[in-house]
Design an enzyme around this catalytic site. Structure first.
Site: not given
Length: 931
Positions: A27-28, A59, A93
């Site tokens: 996306d960014t 991975g 994350e």
């Protein structure tokens, strides 16, 4: 939505990253996140961004280094985009970020990038669709999915930025400001030891001079002596505000770098910092000026140029206001305030020395790593702080020497400093001195050795005689931050600058004292004089001795010092009583240098100066408490002589012919009690400003012809045998202070009237007639002296003031203390402020009212012991009155109008035994004495 704020965790200083960026690569990565990452790095914010495509695309497991980076970050910026919730790596994350938020205090800042914040909070729309897919994926544990949902919901409830149709660059700037301001706060709380006393200075500069809301282009100079903290202040300002600008640059050590690498190199450095480019092709200064001017013309920039000492540096690096875009701020630090003024700074801020509390705190942080000294080191720490006298550089250098040393070593270091200043900070202080011309260096050294603490105007003639051109060169020393002019025009310099100057003098001849040009240490001077080892090199001597010491010198003591131009002999603390001087000459004195401009010798022990001494270069002759009987015989040509002060010289009997000294400005003969004869030439001194005969009780008359047209101060107090002085003030148009005040000698008893001519003195400010017990009237036109500010008639026989007193609009002090008239007869017939009703007035009360109304500037009125019986209501007209003394009078009450005296601070009614009642008093009154 909640707002998460930074906490000042002590552990944050050990974290590796300022910011961790969490984002969805598809996306960014190549747009918003990339722009944000570059902006963070440009602002010096240490940012972690995972650039490893292999891990995330191919991975199976998220990198442990990446999870560790989250743990080692202060902030996490989560860019929540359309596909963020679809990426299990992003959600892993996210879960780790929320865990650290709870455990380590990680600050989370969400950016809702082209997604609806409510979809994130409520997990609807594309977010719901993404989680539905994760729940169906057999490879993903359903417990992990629930943990991700909880983490995303928690982050969705944190206040952040919604980036949709807005300008992304503006949103990025807002993110930078938020992070930078909080990082700045945490930095300040973690590292206070380096910034002691800095917050107030930074705030003053930011609030007063660098207000961003004011727009336009603003140039601000920061000046002060070396080591005062100019660079530290500039660095702190830069660190706090650079994030608010499109581009910024801090150029260190401009003075030194110009000498070492040249201005073109500095121009390249500035350009590369502004454009964020490593290499810039410019070859000449003019090329650089053109490039910089074009490059920043439309940019809002912050540029700080540190330690500038030349105009060409400013021209090459900062040009003028037209170079820069609106909102730009250019800050220049320099020791040279004149340079800053020439370059048209909008504001100039002068850095002052640290106060004692801040200095001690800075010293303690540096020496002990805590805000207060160790218990056994408190007094010694204060001694070192006193030595540094608020100079941050000196404090830092001293602490580097003292850190982790034993107390015996501290004592030894302090003793060493008293003899030999530390070279580390003296070399830095000496930079400004090295840039002076020879005459300016000599002026600086003379001030450091002889004139610190002296009034600038009082020594101007002396400095002119030395060829220093003081009107210009004193300004240069001020501009170079080497001296300052304090209250009452006093020349001042920092103690360490004075020490530097004196060290320069001592290094001229480290071992041979007699070959130093200036001698000022007591032991050194006595060694030279007693051993007669002075040479033609010696130009100045300043000998201050303890009161209890008396030294004997030989007749040849000064015989080899043929170039001596300055001689001052006195005491460390001037004695209160008349005593013998510190230096005795039992065999006389056969020589003084003909180059002498100044002789200031307290207690000069001989009846005259050496006959061989040629006085033609003499500018000032001061000999308090001397044994001088007569200065010279006949006419002596003394065109340079400006001052004679022989106060308390008991053996002086007459003043010689002064016609050879036409430029004399001051003649001071206070308490020369045997002086009886004043030469007629005194009356022709056209440039005489001050004539002080206070306490000369044997003077019976003054010259018949007096034309002292420049005279400003005239003191005849204590001239108890002076019966008349004709119209001596007739030609004194500049006279501003005239004293005939009472002393212990009961002076001026025989004075019965004043000359009418005194009323023509428009510049007159002080008239002191106290103690003139036979003076019973004043000239009727006294009111013509419109500039009169002080009128002291205490102890006179005055029974009335002239009606013209109403015109004294500037009168501030009026004292009529103890004025009860010449006889009981006249005293008994006066009941209403007897001393303020003029004789023969048909309406004394009306005249009194008009008099008081006219005295609109009066701040002090003393009517003590005047037998005042009734105080009229018009007292309330004295709107400026601050101090009213009515002690020892016979009134019964005060008028109600006293409440109108809104400025009244003190009221003395002690000894008013008839007082029965008090009206309402002013609210601002601070002190009432009715004892």
């Amino acid at each position: 939505m909640s707002t998460q704020t930074a906490s000042s965790s002590s552990s944050s200083s050990s974290l590796k990253y300022d910011v961790f960026l969490s984002f969805c690569r598809v996306d960014t990565f190549k747009n918003f996140t990339d722009h944000l990452y570059i902006a963070l790095r440009q602002k010096g914010i240490i940012t972690f961004r995972d650039d490893d495509d292999e891990i995330l695309e191919q991975g199976k497991y998220i990198s442990s280094q990446l999870l560790k980076a989250i743990e080692e970050s202060k902030y996490a910026i989560i860019v929540l985009s359309t596909n963020y919730a679809s990426s299990r790596w992003c959600l892993i994350e996210l879960a780790k970020i929320v865990e650290c938020m709870k455990v380590t205090g990680l600050i989370v800042l969400p950016v809702f990038y082209h997604v609806d914040p409510s979809h994130v909070r409520n997990q609807t729309g594309t977010v719901a669709e993404a989680f539905a897919k994760h729940e169906k994926d057999p490879k993903i544990n359903i417990k992990d999915v629930q943990a991700w949902k909880d983490a995303l919901k928690e982050v969705g409830n944190i206040s952040g930025w919604h980036v949709n149709d807005s300008h992304e660059s503006s949103d990025i700037q807002q993110i930078l400001k938020r992070i930078f301001s909080e990082l700045n706060f945490k930095f300040s709380s973690i590292f206070p030891k380096g910034l002691v006393g800095m917050d107030s200075r930074v705030k003053e500069v930011l609030d007063s001079y660098l207000d961003e809301g004011s727009g336009g282009v603003c140039f601000v100079g920061i000046c002060g002596m070396g080591g005062m903290g100019k660079t530290t202040l500039a660095q702190e300002i830069y660190r706090r505000i650079f994030v608010n600008f499109e581009a910024s640059s801090f150029i260190d050590n401009v003075r030194e770098e110009t000498r070492n690498r040249g201005l073109v190199s500095l121009q390249k450095q500035l350009i590369s910092k502004i454009l964020m480019e490593c290499e810039t092709n410019i070859w000449t200064k003019s090329d650089g000026i053109e490039v910089i001017g074009n490059m920043v013309r439309n940019k809002k920039v912050l540029i700080i140029l540190d330690d500038v000492d030349g105009e060409e540096q400013l021209e090459a690096l900062a040009g003028n206001h037209d170079w820069f875009g609106s909102g730009s701020r250019i800050i220049v630090t320099s020791r040279d305030s004149h340079l800053l003024r020439r370059f048209d700074m909008n504001f100039i801020y002068t850095v002052k020395q640290l106060n004692n509390d801040d200095a001690l705190k800075l010293f303690s942080w540096r020496a002990f790593k805590k805000p207060d000294p160790k218990e056994n080191y408190v007094d010694l720490s204060q001694d070192f702080v006193n030595y540094a006298n608020g100079l941050p550089l000196a404090l830092k250098v001293l602490c580097s020497l003292l850190f982790d040393k034993e107390i015996d070593e501290w004592n030894s270091a302090l003793d060493k400093l008293k003899v030999e200043p530390d070279k580390n900070f003296l070399d830095i202080l000496k930079i400004s001195y090295d840039g002076l011309t020879n005459a300016q260096k000599e002026l600086f050294l003379d001030i450091a050795c002889f004139f610190k603490g002296e009034n600038k105007d009082c020594i101007k003639d002396i400095l002119k005689s030395f060829g220093y051109y003081p009107d210009y060169n004193i300004g240069v020393l001020i501009d170079k931050s080497l001296i300052t002019i304090e209250q009452a025009e006093t020349i001042w310099m920092h103690d360490l600058l004075q020490e530097m100057g004196q060290e320069i003098v001592s290094q001229e001849s480290p071992k041979e004292l007699g070959r130093r040009r200036r001698l000022l240490h007591y032991e050194d001077i006595l060694f030279v004089l007693k051993n007669n080892i002075g040479t033609e090199v010696v130009e100045g001597i300043k000998l201050n001795t303890p009161i209890e010491i008396e030294e004997h010198l030989s007749v040849e003591a000064f015989s080899k010092m043929t170039n001596l131009r300055f001689l001052k002999i006195g005491y460390v603390q001037p004695p209160l009583d008349l005593i013998r001087g510190p230096i005795q000459l039992p065999q006389g004195l056969n020589y003084l240098s003909n180059e002498l401009r100044v002789i200031d010798w307290h207690g000069y022990p001989l009846k005259s100066l050496p006959t061989s001494f040629q006085r033609n270069k003499l500018v000032e002759l001061r000999m308090h408490c001397s044994d001088i009987k007569q200065l010279w015989k006949g006419i002596m040509i003394l065109n340079e002589l400006k001052l004679i002060d022989l106060s308390d010289s008991q053996n002086l009997i007459k003043i010689p012919d002064l016609s050879g000294a036409p430029n004399l400005k001051q003649l001071i003969l206070q308490c020369c009690t045997r002086l009886y004869k004043i030469h007629a030439s005194l009356g022709d001194l056209k440039r005489l400003i001050r004539l002080d005969l206070n306490g000369c009780k044997c003077v019976e008359s003054l010259p018949h012809k007096i034309s002292l047209e420049a005279l400003e101060f005239f003191n005849l107090s204590g001239c108890s045998k002076l019966k008349k002085f004709l119209d001596i003030v007739e030609n004194m148009s500049c006279l501003s202070k005239f004293c005939l005040s009472e002393t212990a000698i009961k002076d001026c008893k025989n004075l019965s009237s004043l000359p009418i001519a005194i009323c023509s003195l428009m510049s007159f400010k002080t008239l002191n007639l106290s103690g003139c017990s036979k003076l019973d009237e004043l000239p009727e036109n006294l009111g013509k002296i419109e500039g009169l500010e002080v009128l002291d008639l205490s102890g006179t026989a005055i029974t009335g003031l002239p009606s013209s007193i109403v015109h004294l609009k500037n009168l501030k002090v009026l004292s009529l203390s103890g004025c009860v008239g010449p006889s009981s007869k006249s005293f008994n017939k006066l009941t209403w402020f007897p001393l303020m009703q003029p004789r023969r007035s048909p309406d004394p009360l009306g005249m009194l009212g008009r008099s008081l109304i006219g005295l609109c500037s009066l701040t002090t009125l003393d009517l003590s012991y005047c037998n005042v019986r009734t105080i009229p209501n018009v007292l309330g007209c004295l709107s400026s009155l601050e101090f009213l003394n009515l002690r020892g009078n016979n009134f019964v009450c005060l008028p109600e109008s006293i409440v109108q005296l809104s400025n009244l601070r003190a009221l003395n009614m002690g000894g008013c035994t008839h007082l029965r009642m008090l009206p309402k008093l002013p609210l601002n009154i601070k002190c009432i004495d009715a004892t």
